[in-house]
Design a protein around this motif. Structure first.
Motif, PDB file in Angstrom:
ATOM      1  N   LEU A 113      74.810  43.071  67.653  1.00  0.00           N
ATOM      2  CA  LEU A 113      75.744  43.080  68.780  1.00  0.00           C
ATOM      3  C   LEU A 113      75.256  43.985  69.910  1.00  0.00           C
ATOM      4  CD1 LEU A 113      79.294  43.019  67.195  1.00  0.00           C
ATOM      5  CD2 LEU A 113      78.062  41.195  68.342  1.00  0.00           C
ATOM      6  N   PHE A 114      74.632  45.103  69.564  1.00  0.00           N
ATOM      7  CA  PHE A 114      74.048  45.951  70.593  1.00  0.00           C
ATOM      8  C   PHE A 114      72.927  45.192  71.313  1.00  0.00           C
ATOM      9  CE2 PHE A 114      75.253  50.033  68.123  1.00  0.00           C
ATOM     10  CZ  PHE A 114      76.537  49.958  68.627  1.00  0.00           C
ATOM     11  N   GLY A 115      72.153  44.426  70.552  1.00  0.00           N
ATOM     12  CA  GLY A 115      71.121  43.583  71.164  1.00  0.00           C
ATOM     13  C   GLY A 115      71.716  42.534  72.080  1.00  0.00           C
ATOM     14  N   LEU A 116      72.847  41.942  71.663  1.00  0.00           N
ATOM     15  CA  LEU A 116      73.516  40.953  72.519  1.00  0.00           C
ATOM     16  C   LEU A 116      74.030  41.592  73.798  1.00  0.00           C
ATOM     17  CD1 LEU A 116      75.611  38.623  70.204  1.00  0.00           C
ATOM     18  CD2 LEU A 116      73.449  38.190  71.318  1.00  0.00           C
ATOM     19  N   GLY A 117      74.523  42.802  73.711  1.00  0.00           N
ATOM     20  CA  GLY A 117      74.970  43.501  74.907  1.00  0.00           C
ATOM     21  C   GLY A 117      73.825  43.717  75.881  1.00  0.00           C
ATOM     22  N   ALA A 118      72.679  44.132  75.368  1.00  0.00           N
ATOM     23  CA  ALA A 118      71.502  44.312  76.223  1.00  0.00           C
ATOM     24  C   ALA A 118      71.044  42.979  76.811  1.00  0.00           C
ATOM     25  CB  ALA A 118      70.374  44.959  75.423  1.00  0.00           C
ATOM     26  N   LEU A 119      71.108  41.929  76.011  1.00  0.00           N
ATOM     27  CA  LEU A 119      70.737  40.597  76.501  1.00  0.00           C
ATOM     28  C   LEU A 119      71.689  40.126  77.597  1.00  0.00           C
ATOM     29  CD1 LEU A 119      68.867  38.113  76.129  1.00  0.00           C
ATOM     30  CD2 LEU A 119      70.517  37.282  74.449  1.00  0.00           C
ATOM     31  N   ASN A 120      72.985  40.404  77.453  1.00  0.00           N
ATOM     32  CA  ASN A 120      73.954  40.052  78.495  1.00  0.00           C
ATOM     33  C   ASN A 120      73.669  40.789  79.796  1.00  0.00           C
ATOM     34  OD1 ASN A 120      75.489  38.131  77.169  1.00  0.00           O
ATOM     35  ND2 ASN A 120      76.920  39.635  76.345  1.00  0.00           N
ATOM     36  N   VAL A 121      73.332  42.069  79.700  1.00  0.00           N
ATOM     37  CA  VAL A 121      73.019  42.842  80.904  1.00  0.00           C
ATOM     38  C   VAL A 121      71.747  42.294  81.553  1.00  0.00           C
ATOM     39  CG1 VAL A 121      72.333  45.120  81.751  1.00  0.00           C
ATOM     40  CG2 VAL A 121      74.219  44.912  80.136  1.00  0.00           C
ATOM     41  N   ARG A 122      70.753  41.999  80.749  1.00  0.00           N
ATOM     42  CA  ARG A 122      69.493  41.451  81.282  1.00  0.00           C
ATOM     43  C   ARG A 122      69.732  40.116  81.981  1.00  0.00           C
ATOM     44  NH1 ARG A 122      65.660  38.392  77.872  1.00  0.00           N
ATOM     45  NH2 ARG A 122      64.026  37.774  79.285  1.00  0.00           N
ATOM     46  N   THR A 123      70.517  39.246  81.353  1.00  0.00           N
ATOM     47  CA  THR A 123      70.817  37.947  81.959  1.00  0.00           C
ATOM     48  C   THR A 123      71.635  38.121  83.231  1.00  0.00           C
ATOM     49  OG1 THR A 123      70.733  36.901  79.785  1.00  0.00           O
ATOM     50  CG2 THR A 123      71.820  35.675  81.535  1.00  0.00           C
ATOM     51  N   ALA A 124      72.577  39.051  83.221  1.00  0.00           N
ATOM     52  CA  ALA A 124      73.379  39.302  84.427  1.00  0.00           C
ATOM     53  C   ALA A 124      72.503  39.799  85.569  1.00  0.00           C
ATOM     54  CB  ALA A 124      74.482  40.307  84.115  1.00  0.00           C
ATOM     55  N   LEU A 125      71.547  40.662  85.269  1.00  0.00           N
ATOM     56  CA  LEU A 125      70.631  41.135  86.303  1.00  0.00           C
ATOM     57  C   LEU A 125      69.786  39.994  86.871  1.00  0.00           C
ATOM     58  CD1 LEU A 125      69.491  44.519  84.725  1.00  0.00           C
ATOM     59  CD2 LEU A 125      70.752  44.227  86.871  1.00  0.00           C
ATOM     60  N   LYS A 126      69.322  39.106  85.994  1.00  0.00           N
ATOM     61  CA  LYS A 126      68.524  37.972  86.457  1.00  0.00           C
ATOM     62  C   LYS A 126      69.355  37.006  87.289  1.00  0.00           C
ATOM     63  CE  LYS A 126      64.874  38.052  83.067  1.00  0.00           C
ATOM     64  NZ  LYS A 126      64.096  37.311  82.075  1.00  0.00           N
ATOM     65  N   ILE A 127      70.597  36.774  86.873  1.00  0.00           N
ATOM     66  CA  ILE A 127      71.469  35.883  87.646  1.00  0.00           C
ATOM     67  C   ILE A 127      71.768  36.502  89.004  1.00  0.00           C
ATOM     68  CG2 ILE A 127      73.803  34.926  87.772  1.00  0.00           C
ATOM     69  CD1 ILE A 127      73.608  34.415  84.755  1.00  0.00           C
ATOM     70  N   GLU A 128      71.985  37.812  89.043  1.00  0.00           N
ATOM     71  CA  GLU A 128      72.231  38.473  90.316  1.00  0.00           C
ATOM     72  C   GLU A 128      71.022  38.338  91.246  1.00  0.00           C
ATOM     73  OE1 GLU A 128      74.056  42.720  91.583  1.00  0.00           O
ATOM     74  OE2 GLU A 128      72.141  42.804  90.510  1.00  0.00           O
ATOM     75  N   ALA A 129      69.824  38.449  90.684  1.00  0.00           N
ATOM     76  CA  ALA A 129      68.610  38.354  91.494  1.00  0.00           C
ATOM     77  C   ALA A 129      68.337  36.919  91.952  1.00  0.00           C
ATOM     78  CB  ALA A 129      67.416  38.881  90.707  1.00  0.00           C
ATOM     79  N   GLU A 130      68.592  35.934  91.067  1.00  0.00           N
ATOM     80  CA  GLU A 130      68.282  34.539  91.379  1.00  0.00           C
ATOM     81  C   GLU A 130      69.384  33.830  92.144  1.00  0.00           C
ATOM     82  OE1 GLU A 130      67.685  32.761  87.578  1.00  0.00           O
ATOM     83  OE2 GLU A 130      65.707  33.663  87.293  1.00  0.00           O
ATOM     84  N   GLY A 131      70.607  34.275  91.981  1.00  0.00           N
ATOM     85  CA  GLY A 131      71.742  33.572  92.558  1.00  0.00           C
ATOM     86  C   GLY A 131      72.258  32.535  91.565  1.00  0.00           C
ATOM     87  N   VAL A 132      73.244  31.781  91.987  1.00  0.00           N
ATOM     88  CA  VAL A 132      73.855  30.792  91.093  1.00  0.00           C
ATOM     89  C   VAL A 132      73.600  29.371  91.582  1.00  0.00           C
ATOM     90  CG1 VAL A 132      75.610  32.267  90.061  1.00  0.00           C
ATOM     91  CG2 VAL A 132      76.068  31.180  92.249  1.00  0.00           C
ATOM     92  N   GLY A 133      72.359  29.098  92.017  1.00  0.00           N
ATOM     93  CA  GLY A 133      71.986  27.741  92.403  1.00  0.00           C
ATOM     94  C   GLY A 133      72.058  26.799  91.214  1.00  0.00           C
ATOM     95  N   SER A 134      72.220  25.538  91.468  1.00  0.00           N
ATOM     96  CA  SER A 134      72.522  24.573  90.405  1.00  0.00           C
ATOM     97  C   SER A 134      71.443  24.505  89.326  1.00  0.00           C
ATOM     98  CB  SER A 134      72.761  23.185  91.001  1.00  0.00           C
ATOM     99  OG  SER A 134      71.588  22.727  91.651  1.00  0.00           O
ATOM    100  N   ASP A 135      70.166  24.425  89.698  1.00  0.00           N
ATOM    101  CA  ASP A 135      69.123  24.293  88.680  1.00  0.00           C
ATOM    102  C   ASP A 135      68.881  25.596  87.942  1.00  0.00           C
ATOM    103  OD1 ASP A 135      68.769  21.641  89.300  1.00  0.00           O
ATOM    104  OD2 ASP A 135      67.131  22.034  90.727  1.00  0.00           O
ATOM    105  N   THR A 136      68.830  26.689  88.673  1.00  0.00           N
ATOM    106  CA  THR A 136      68.495  27.960  88.034  1.00  0.00           C
ATOM    107  C   THR A 136      69.604  28.450  87.109  1.00  0.00           C
ATOM    108  OG1 THR A 136      69.354  29.205  89.921  1.00  0.00           O
ATOM    109  CG2 THR A 136      66.999  28.663  89.944  1.00  0.00           C
ATOM    110  N   ILE A 137      70.851  28.234  87.481  1.00  0.00           N
ATOM    111  CA  ILE A 137      71.943  28.775  86.671  1.00  0.00           C
ATOM    112  C   ILE A 137      72.054  28.055  85.336  1.00  0.00           C
ATOM    113  CG2 ILE A 137      73.812  27.378  87.650  1.00  0.00           C
ATOM    114  CD1 ILE A 137      74.043  31.069  86.688  1.00  0.00           C
TER     115      ILE A 137
END
Length: 174
Positions: A113-137
């Motif tokens: 679960l601690f690993g999942l928390g880190a994975l969620n933060v990493r994914t959130a950072l990537k989504i923030e950097a990439e935006g929520v465009g249709s293909d990338t999201i």
């Protein structure tokens, strides 16, 4: 006296031989796999199929979750990491040095679960950097869900293997 004994048998702290523990493991990983970065997976599938309002709803939920997650991390990352390290150190102490079955069971649940928390933060950072465009999201959310499922399968395998070993070796003295 018999009723009290029955109650304590139902809510027993012997984890690996208890059906309640395995139900918690199953519910934990199915729920973790279903909620992808705070978005229900059926909404992601519907947004990918239909676009339109479903896509707009999915984008809104992703944006809210990403902002919320990153806000929490940016404001209290040091405290959260310190608290998680304290919990982890406590569980390792009780599980490894004192050989407490309940602590071992919690450790096998909490480390992934601690690993999942880190994975969620990493994914959130990537989504923030990439935006929520249709293909990338869609690609990002699918990849995140696949990683969560892989962590879950590995975790369930390790937990089940250790649980069987514990039940055979410790409880039955083989």
């Amino acid at each position: 006296m018999d009723l009290i004994q029955n109650v304590f048998d139902v809510i027993d702290f012997r984890s690996f031989s208890n059906a309640w523990y395995w139900m918690v493991v199953a519910i934990l990983w199915s729920t973790s796999s279903y909620w992808v970065v705070g978005v229900p997976y059926d909404l992601i599938q519907r947004a990918e199929r239909e676009h339109g309002d479903a896509f707009t709803d999915m984008q809104a939920v992703v944006i809210v979750y990403v902002r919320r997650t990153l806000s929490i991390v940016r404001q209290s990352a040091v405290f959260l990491i310190g608290f998680m390290c304290f919990i982890l150190a406590m569980l390792i102490t009780f599980a490894v040095f004192y050989q407490k079955e309940f602590a071992q069971a919690l450790l096998l649940l909490m480390v992934p679960l601690f690993g999942l928390g880190a994975l969620n933060v990493r994914t959130a950072l990537k989504i923030e950097a990439e935006g929520v465009g249709s293909d990338t999201i869609f690609r990002r959310l699918r990849r995140h869900r696949l990683m969560v499922q892989a962590i879950g399968m590995f975790s369930i395998f390790i937990t089940a293997t250790y649980g069987m070993f514990y039940n055979l070796a410790v409880l039955h003295a083989f």
